[in-house]
Design an enzyme around this catalytic site. Structure first.
Site, PDB file in Angstrom:
ATOM      1  N   CYS A  23      -4.582   4.267 -24.345  1.00  0.00           N
ATOM      2  CA  CYS A  23      -6.000   4.049 -24.577  1.00  0.00           C
ATOM      3  C   CYS A  23      -6.429   4.746 -25.866  1.00  0.00           C
ATOM      4  O   CYS A  23      -5.820   5.705 -26.303  1.00  0.00           O
ATOM      5  CB  CYS A  23      -6.869   4.567 -23.456  1.00  0.00           C
ATOM      6  N   ARG A  36      -3.444   1.169 -29.491  1.00  0.00           N
ATOM      7  CA  ARG A  36      -3.185   2.050 -28.353  1.00  0.00           C
ATOM      8  C   ARG A  36      -3.408   1.352 -27.016  1.00  0.00           C
ATOM      9  O   ARG A  36      -3.172   1.943 -25.956  1.00  0.00           O
ATOM     10  CB  ARG A  36      -4.092   3.277 -28.424  1.00  0.00           C
ATOM     11  N   TRP A  44      -5.501   0.665 -22.036  1.00  0.00           N
ATOM     12  CA  TRP A  44      -4.187   0.190 -21.622  1.00  0.00           C
ATOM     13  C   TRP A  44      -4.037   0.694 -20.195  1.00  0.00           C
ATOM     14  O   TRP A  44      -3.955   1.900 -19.951  1.00  0.00           O
ATOM     15  CB  TRP A  44      -3.100   0.781 -22.519  1.00  0.00           C
ATOM     16  N   ASN A 104      -8.661   9.292 -22.226  1.00  0.00           N
ATOM     17  CA  ASN A 104      -7.301   8.858 -22.552  1.00  0.00           C
ATOM     18  C   ASN A 104      -6.366   9.847 -21.879  1.00  0.00           C
ATOM     19  O   ASN A 104      -6.471  11.050 -22.107  1.00  0.00           O
ATOM     20  CB  ASN A 104      -7.115   8.886 -24.073  1.00  0.00           C
ATOM     21  N   GLY A 105      -5.486   9.348 -21.019  1.00  0.00           N
ATOM     22  CA  GLY A 105      -4.554  10.240 -20.319  1.00  0.00           C
ATOM     23  C   GLY A 105      -4.457   9.844 -18.861  1.00  0.00           C
ATOM     24  O   GLY A 105      -4.840   8.741 -18.474  1.00  0.00           O
ATOM     25  N   GLU A 136      18.572  -3.133 -29.837  1.00  0.00           N
ATOM     26  CA  GLU A 136      17.274  -3.299 -30.497  1.00  0.00           C
ATOM     27  C   GLU A 136      16.903  -4.785 -30.564  1.00  0.00           C
ATOM     28  O   GLU A 136      15.743  -5.160 -30.346  1.00  0.00           O
ATOM     29  CB  GLU A 136      17.325  -2.661 -31.894  1.00  0.00           C
ATOM     30  N   LYS A 147      13.535  -6.393 -28.897  1.00  0.00           N
ATOM     31  CA  LYS A 147      12.566  -7.204 -29.652  1.00  0.00           C
ATOM     32  C   LYS A 147      12.308  -8.526 -28.931  1.00  0.00           C
ATOM     33  O   LYS A 147      11.181  -8.955 -28.798  1.00  0.00           O
ATOM     34  CB  LYS A 147      13.084  -7.525 -31.067  1.00  0.00           C
ATOM     35  N   GLU A 192      10.289  -8.028 -25.704  1.00  0.00           N
ATOM     36  CA  GLU A 192       8.952  -7.521 -26.001  1.00  0.00           C
ATOM     37  C   GLU A 192       7.964  -8.624 -26.402  1.00  0.00           C
ATOM     38  O   GLU A 192       6.830  -8.644 -25.941  1.00  0.00           O
ATOM     39  CB  GLU A 192       9.106  -6.551 -27.188  1.00  0.00           C
ATOM     40  N   HIS A 242      33.944  -6.425 -17.910  1.00  0.00           N
ATOM     41  CA  HIS A 242      33.820  -5.543 -16.741  1.00  0.00           C
ATOM     42  C   HIS A 242      32.655  -5.942 -15.846  1.00  0.00           C
ATOM     43  O   HIS A 242      32.239  -5.165 -14.998  1.00  0.00           O
ATOM     44  CB  HIS A 242      33.692  -4.085 -17.196  1.00  0.00           C
ATOM     45  N   LYS A 252       0.816  -0.216 -29.020  1.00  0.00           N
ATOM     46  CA  LYS A 252       1.595   0.253 -30.157  1.00  0.00           C
ATOM     47  C   LYS A 252       2.025   1.708 -29.981  1.00  0.00           C
ATOM     48  O   LYS A 252       3.117   2.092 -30.357  1.00  0.00           O
ATOM     49  CB  LYS A 252       0.757   0.090 -31.429  1.00  0.00           C
TER      50      LYS A 252
HETATM   51  C1  AGP Z   1       9.004  -0.996 -30.442  1.00  0.00           C
HETATM   52  O1  AGP Z   1       9.078  -2.342 -30.738  1.00  0.00           O
HETATM   53  C2  AGP Z   1       8.255  -0.647 -29.276  1.00  0.00           C
HETATM   54  N1  AGP Z   1       6.958  -1.189 -29.310  1.00  0.00           N
HETATM   55  C3  AGP Z   1       8.409   0.720 -28.644  1.00  0.00           C
HETATM   56  O2  AGP Z   1       9.648   0.716 -28.023  1.00  0.00           O
HETATM   57  C4  AGP Z   1       8.297   1.982 -29.540  1.00  0.00           C
HETATM   58  O3  AGP Z   1       9.370   2.036 -30.421  1.00  0.00           O
HETATM   59  C5  AGP Z   1       8.264   3.232 -28.634  1.00  0.00           C
HETATM   60  O4  AGP Z   1       7.135   3.172 -27.818  1.00  0.00           O
HETATM   61  C6  AGP Z   1       8.302   4.525 -29.412  1.00  0.00           C
HETATM   62  O5  AGP Z   1       7.212   4.645 -30.256  1.00  0.00           O
HETATM   63  P1  AGP Z   1       7.184   5.711 -31.427  1.00  0.00           P
HETATM   64  O6  AGP Z   1       8.251   5.355 -32.389  1.00  0.00           O
HETATM   65  O7  AGP Z   1       5.805   5.585 -32.021  1.00  0.00           O
HETATM   66  O8  AGP Z   1       7.414   7.060 -30.811  1.00  0.00           O
END
Ligand code: AGP
Length: 615
Positions: free
Chosen positions: A2, A27, A75, A100-101, A488, A492, A495, A511, A610
């Protein structure tokens, strides 16, 4: 998670708050809301499900106006995304709170408030806070004192903004765990989860410390520490500029940011190496005044801690560090590391990796490391004024520029570049063979141009992505440092396209996961010309002979030919030292185009944010 923003001014604050929310949307963006104290001292609130734009639409037809207000973009943690769960939460129609928290003991607090007759309108943990403040204030104490007394009852993490129509000249804030910054204006003051939210109105900031409560009026700011004693916190002049959030010719920020990688990599390299050596680019010193160079000379072990994409960057770096130095390197996700008991290691350098520098799990892990004891802490981060940068002994900045798309792209590749800069300095501090250093530098110098060449495959990768529109699953394979590249790639794809994707070391397939392979399962792999290429090719044969459809990004030297069930995109020849960075790029494009074809919200995928500032 948030984002919160607040303002106390002599002018209407609604537009300032909305702009702050737009800048904090990274956020969280499942609902948003805003509350002000009007000229005739009424508490007015508007909330909307969905993004800030939805709130904006609602406000166009609203009479809400005031010079004191708070706002929030959410969020969801407790309670589904819904208007009734959106902040600000209100008690008795006169006090409003944004939070926020996470309040860990909210259930017991809620039960006791309900027993006293308080009626809850939401499923959130936050609503207990506003009712507790109302309860304290209605016993005749001022808002500041009420917030301070309520803090003693709360367990968990929070950044709070509180207003009351009984005190139209007061904005109260409190911080414990979650970030909160005060912005200083002339005859007006602001609060925000980060400085970006306030850059249109000020460049002077105070970072609150854990335990701080503050009272802001239009002309004054009074801060109290956790004991309630008045304290002074340093005012910092920020050099950050309002980020250029112009999409230009691009349809999505993610696409723009993928294409910004050659410049971002170049900027991260600029002035940090010569033809033969790495220049120190690590800022800071330990509390005993020891410089980075001396720490690197002493280090006997490295621990990397991060989350998500940043964790994958750490996994790649482990291959690099252990293949070129005698220093063992462990990598762990922060959410696990923070709760794992470990013996203190006096000669261990702890590296946190983070784009935002505000990830709650990574910050908590850093906190634990500092309590356990280690040689030094270093963060590789993209945000100079972030919490991780401020709380680590050393920082090495990536110069990626603001990354707006939730899916990390240029932040990831610049993290890898920064990790190579660190590796170069480690090699120098350990007096490694000059040849190793020169090879590393030579690879880095070629990197921006090679990434440009890979980006020329944009259209070919778009075509490849058409095959994924109807897919529900995908497997990514890699060997050696290409295994985290595959991880990675899988992250992606899930996500932003919502396709279930997993990554495996190619040698591990037999395996178990090989059982998943049939003509419906796309298998994506990267095949640079490295020492493990022949091993990888054997693994690909295992897939092919079971009818699997292969999508391969391959070096010409790999001699993997396009055939019925092999779709090949030929990559430029790359030095082995930078192969992991280069081969990450086509996987970003593949996910991007798959998501575009599937019509998802590429830059703001569902359920994500983000910056993950809650546990
Ligand atoms: C990346 O595509 C993601 N959205 C997510 O995994 C991100 O890398 C993770 O939350 C860590 O964020 P940071 O690098 O800001 O610590």
């Amino acid at each position: 998670m948030c984002g919160i923003v607040g303002a106390i001014a002599q002018r209407p604050v609604t537009e300032i708050l909305l702009e702050g929310l737009r800048r904090l949307e990274y956020r969280g963006y499942d609902s948003a809301g805003l509350a002000v104290i009007s000229a005739d001292n009424l508490l007015m609130r508007e909330r909307a499900l969905g993004k800030v734009a939805e709130l904006e639409k609602k406000l166009e037809n609203s009479s809400l106006a005031g010079t004191l207000g708070i706002a929030h973009t959410r969020w969801a943690t407790h309670g589904e995304p819904a208007e009734r769960n959106a902040h600000p939460h209100v008690s008795a129609n006169r006090i409003a709170v944004v939070h926020n928290g996470i309040i860990e003991n909210y259930e017991e607090l809620r039960e006791s408030l309900q027993a006293e007759g308080y009626v809850f309108e939401s499923d959130t943990d936050t609503e207990v806070i506003v009712h507790l403040i109302e309860k304290a204030e209605s016993q005749g104490i001022e808002l500041l004192e009420a917030v301070m007394s309520v803090r003693k009852k709360l367990r968990g993490a929070y950044a709070l903004g509180v207003i009351s129509n009984d005190e139209p000249d007061s904005l109260i804030v409190a911080r414990h765990g979650s970030p909160l910054v005060i912005g200083l204006g002339l005859g007006e003051n602001f609060i925000g989860s980060d400085i970006q939210a306030m850059l249109p109105v000020t460049s002077r900031f105070i970072y609150l410390e854990n335990g701080d409560t503050a009272q802001l009026s239009r002309h004054e700011i009074n801060i109290y520490d956790e004991n309630g004693d008045a304290v002074k916190r340093e005012i910092q002049q920020s050099t950050a500029s309002m980020c250029a959030s112009d999409l230009g010719e691009y349809r999505h920020y993610m696409h723009k940011e993928i294409f910004e990688q050659p410049q971002a990599i170049q900027a991260t390299l600029d002035s940090r190496l010569t033809g033969e050596s790495f220049i120190n680019c690590i800022v800071g010193e330990t509390s005993e005044g020891v410089a980075a160079k001396d720490i690197l000379a002493q280090v006997e072990e490295i621990q990397i801690i991060a989350c998500g994409t940043s964790y994958h960057a750490g996994l790649i770096a482990r291959y690099w560090i252990e293949s070129l130095t005698e220093v063992p390197c462990n990598v762990e996700v922060a959410s696990e590391y923070r709760y794992r008991r470990q013996p203190p290691k006096k000669n261990m350098l702890v590296i946190t990796l983070s784009q935002s520098g505000e990830t709650a799990d990574t910050l908590a892990a850093l906190d634990k490391v500092k309590q356990d004891g280690c040689l030094a802490t270093l963060t590789i981060c993209n945000v100079p004024e972030s919490s991780l940068t401020r709380e680590s002994d050393f920082s090495l900045m990536t110069i990626a520029g603001p990354e707006i798309g939730v899916a990390s792209t240029k932040a990831f590749t610049t993290q890898l570049v920064a990790l190579q800069l660190l590796l170069g300095q480690l090699l120098q501090a350990k007096q490694a063979d000059d040849k190793l250093i020169i090879e590393l530098i030579s690879g880095l110098k070629q990197l921006p141009v090679i990434v440009e060449q890979v980006l020329e495959h944009d259209k070919a990768i778009e075509k490849m992505a058409e095959d994924f529109i109807e897919k529900n699953n995908a497997l990514f394979l890699g060997r050696g440092e290409q295994y985290p590249v595959a991880m990675e790639g899988a992250l992606k794809l899930k996500e932003i396209s919502y396709i279930h994707a997993e990554a495996y070391p190619a040698g591990e397939l037999k395996h178990g996961p090989l059982a998943l392979v049939d003509s419906e399962m796309p298998i994506i792999t990267v095949a640079p010309n490295t020492s493990l290429l022949e091993k990888l090719k054997s693994n690909l044969e295992e897939v092919r002979s079971r009818g699997g459809m292969l999508y391969v990004f391959a070096d010409k030297a790999a001699e993997i030919k396009q055939q019925d069930n092999i779709y090949v995109i030929e990559m430029p020849a790359v030095p082995e030292s930078i192969a992991a960075i280069v081969y990450s790029v086509p996987l970003q494009l593949l996910s991007y185009y798959t998501a575009v074809f599937k019509g998802t919200d590429v830059d703001k995928p569902r359920n994500l944010a983000k910056s993950v500032t809650v546990e």
